[in-house]
Design an enzyme around this catalytic site. Structure first.
Site, PDB file in Angstrom:
ATOM      1  CB  ALA A   1      -0.939  -0.005   1.211  1.00 44.73           C
ATOM      2  CB  CYS A   2       4.254   1.691  -0.550  1.00 49.44           C
ATOM      3  SG  CYS A   2       5.670   2.790  -0.673  1.00 49.44           S
ATOM      4  N   GLY A   3       3.331   4.191  -2.306  1.00 49.61           N
ATOM      5  CA  GLY A   3       3.476   4.844  -3.600  1.00 49.61           C
ATOM      6  C   GLY A   3       4.459   4.135  -4.514  1.00 49.61           C
TER       7      GLY A   3
END
Length: 182
Positions: A34-36
């Site tokens: 759930a990271c850029g």
């Protein structure tokens, strides 16, 4: 100690000695779903497919230490990666890469290749500003700064490069290619 003296646990909790990868080029990366930087899974899988049959392995270690961006169980993380990015490289057990509970493997990797900066460009500047707020001394310690930090290990077991998440994947690919030839 050398890289082959360490082990990691796979998502099922089985011990995986890195000695099983002797003679291979390894890319060891702490990941998050759930990271850029999560879209890097696509490029990692492309590298894996391109070089796996020639002796390349990715050691994917999900880590929830950075913004709690690896939520869920090991099975949920695996399902996300295989469904969203069609990953085929092995995923290990979600683990810490910094602090008192850090995997010994990551302590070793950091001792071999310290932080050298986020590089140039807008994303690098953003990360500099962001991490400065979390750790004012971040430039002077080897700790992992964020998700998708990558360590490249050559066929002889030497840690030859550290790539911060802001490093262009083309740079990672070029360095892997040179290790595959060597």
């Amino acid at each position: 100690m050398m890289i082959y003296d360490y082990s990691v646990q796979d998502a099922q909790g089985n011990s995986i000695p890195l000695s099983r990868y002797k003679g291979k080029v390894l890319l060891i990366v702490n990941t998050a779903t759930a990271c850029g930087f999560t879209p890097q899974y696509k490029e990692l899988e492309e590298l894996y497919e391109q070089y796996h049959d020639k002796g390349f392995e990715i050691i994917d270690v999900p880590c929830n230490q950075f913004g709690e961006q690896a939520p869920g169980t090991d099975a949920e993380i695996h399902a996300f990666c295989t469904l969203r990015y069609n990953t085929k490289f092995p995923q290990m057990k979600k683990s810490d890469v910094n602090g008192e509970h850090a995997l010994p493997l990551f302590s070793y990797l950091k001792s071999q290749k310290s932080f050298e900066g986020f590089g140039e460009g807008k994303m690098a500047e953003m990360m500099d500003g962001f991490i400065q707020k979390i750790d004012s001394d971040y430039k002077n310690n080897p700790e992992i700064k964020w998700n998708f930090t990558k360590f490249l290990v050559d066929r002889g077991g030497a840690v030859v490069a550290r790539f911060e998440p802001t490093a262009p994947m083309s740079d990672v690919a070029a360095r892997i290619a040179s290790c595959m030839e060597g």
